[in-house]
Each structure stands twice: as C-alpha cells, then as structure tokens.
Design a protein around this motif. Structure first.
Motif, PDB file in Angstrom:
ATOM      1  N   SER A   1     -15.665 -11.079  -9.489  1.00 27.22           N
ATOM      2  CA  SER A   1     -14.244 -11.286  -9.204  1.00 27.22           C
ATOM      3  C   SER A   1     -13.566 -12.203 -10.210  1.00 27.22           C
TER       4      SER A   1
ATOM      5  N   THR B   1     -15.486  -6.220 -11.330  1.00 27.81           N
ATOM      6  CA  THR B   1     -15.012  -5.516 -10.142  1.00 27.81           C
ATOM      7  C   THR B   1     -13.513  -5.707  -9.940  1.00 27.81           C
ATOM      8  N   SER B   2     -13.091  -6.972  -9.773  1.00 22.68           N
ATOM      9  CA  SER B   2     -11.676  -7.208  -9.490  1.00 22.68           C
ATOM     10  C   SER B   2     -11.013  -8.124 -10.500  1.00 22.68           C
TER      11      SER B   2
ATOM     12  N   THR C   1     -13.134  -2.075 -11.892  1.00 21.59           N
ATOM     13  CA  THR C   1     -12.732  -1.344 -10.697  1.00 21.59           C
ATOM     14  C   THR C   1     -11.232  -1.470 -10.444  1.00 21.59           C
ATOM     15  N   SER C   2     -10.738  -2.700 -10.360  1.00 22.86           N
ATOM     16  CA  SER C   2      -9.319  -2.880 -10.062  1.00 22.86           C
ATOM     17  C   SER C   2      -8.616  -3.805 -11.040  1.00 22.86           C
TER      18      SER C   2
END
Length: 232
Positions: free
Chosen positions: A170, A188-189, A207-208
C-alpha cells in the motif's frame, strides 16, 4: 542504540553509555568472534524504569570482517559507515536503520516498524525489507536486489543492478536513475513513479495506483506496464 564507526589501528573498541550500570550490555570475545549482548529483561527486577543505552563500536579501518550481525528489538542503528564484511545482517523490530557506504558480498536489512535509510551500498546480493516503515536508498550497486515493504513508501535514487525486484502493498514507489538487466516492480494500492529507467527488460504493474514511467532507452527484450484501475 548502536553506532558503528571506523578507527585507526588494529584494535576493536567498544564504548557503552547507560543511565544505569545494570542495564549495560555484556561484551565478550569467543575465539575470533566479538559478542555484545543486552541484558534480558526477565533478569531484571520489576518494575523497571526506562533504560537508555548507547553502544559505540570502533572497527579497524583496514580490517574486513567475515560476518557482521546486528539484531535489535527496540533500539536504533544510528550511524554505520565505511564497513566491509563478507555478509552483513541487520534486523530491528521497532527502530530506524541508518547506514552509509557498506561493502559486502551479501546484505540483509529488515525493519518491522522503523525506517531504513541506506547510502552507498555495494553488495552483489541485497535484500531490504520493511513492514510499516519507509525505505530510502541512494547510490546502490548490486547484482541481485530485492526491496519489499508492506505499508511504507519506497524511494530510491541511482541503482546499478542486474536483477531488481521491488514490491509494495500500500505504499508508493519512486525511483530515479535506474540501470538494470531485468526489472520487476509491483504495488497494490500505491502509485509508481520511475524517472530515468534503462533496462534490458521490465515488468511494472499496479492494481489501483497510477504509474508514471520515463525511459532512458528502449528495452532489448519483451517488457510490460499494466494497471488494473489506475492511470498509466
């Protein structure tokens, strides 16, 4: 807290400063190995007032050691510079790691909840891992480099590496001036920013998070950039 410094001559010097003598770590020499061990807390009578200890180790400037192992539970590695060793292992549970100009065949640096700051590392095989703290590296040379963090940010300036793998769950990742044969990076984020990448091949995915990529040269082999819900 621990400090490791270079000194002239061929003698190892250990200086210990504690607010109470009974808290002072024990120093012993066994064959060719120097041990500095803290006093186990279960050996002290409770309640225990806060203890404050600083250990300064002066190493001979011309000596290269086979192994240097540093394990701290709640202390800080405040200053380590110009150290040469076959292997270097640094593990701290809840404290910061600050090192400069280390040379080793193999290096492992792990911090659970503290920040890792390293400058001028020359080590063919290197692992740097942080759980909730940030990682900041400057001027790193390695053949096999792995950087991992769970919720902390990663910021790196100037890497010259063969195989480089960087991952974050994150936290954001910011890289500048990276040369690698193979480069893999995932988050991931968190967002990814790479400024000045030159690699034979690379795979960058998020991912985002948003991915920003600037190449200094086209890759020689198949490469990819992918984001599930973020902008590229």
């Amino acid at each position: 807290n621990l400090q490791i410094k270079k000194a002239s001559g061929d003698t190892i010097i250990v200086e210990i400063y504690c607010n109470k003598k009974k808290f002072a770590p024990k120093v012993r020499l066994s064959h060719t190995t120097l041990f500095i061990d803290s006093v186990p807390m279960h050996n002290l009578l409770l309640p225990v007032s806060p203890k404050h200890c600083t250990v300064i180790v002066y190493l001979p400037s011309e000596k290269e050691f086979e192994n240097i192992m540093i394990h701290l539970s709640s202390g800080t590695l405040e200053e380590t510079s110009n150290i040469s060793s076959g292997t270097i292992s640094i593990e701290i549970s809840s404290g910061n790691i600050n090192t400069g100009f280390l040379t080793a065949k193999q290096t492992k640096v792990i911090a659970s909840s503290g920040a890792i700051i390293m400058e001028g590392l020359n080590s063919p095989k290197t692992l740097v891992q942080a759980s909730s703290g940030k990682i900041f590296l400057d001027s790193i040379k390695a053949k096999d480099l792995v950087l991992q963090t769970t919720s902390g940010a990663i910021k790196v300036n100037s890497i010259d590496s063969g195989v480089t793998a960087i991952s974050s769950t994150s936290g954001s990742i910011k890289l500048k001036d990276l040369i690698a044969q193979k480069f893999d990076m995932t988050t991931t984020s968190g967002g990814i920013s790479v400024e000045g990448l030159m690699a034979d091949s690379f795979a960058i995915s998020s991912t985002s998070g948003t991915i920003g990529l600037e190449l200094n040269g086209m890759p020689a082999k198949k490469s990819s950039v992918a984001s599930t819900s973020g902008t590229i």
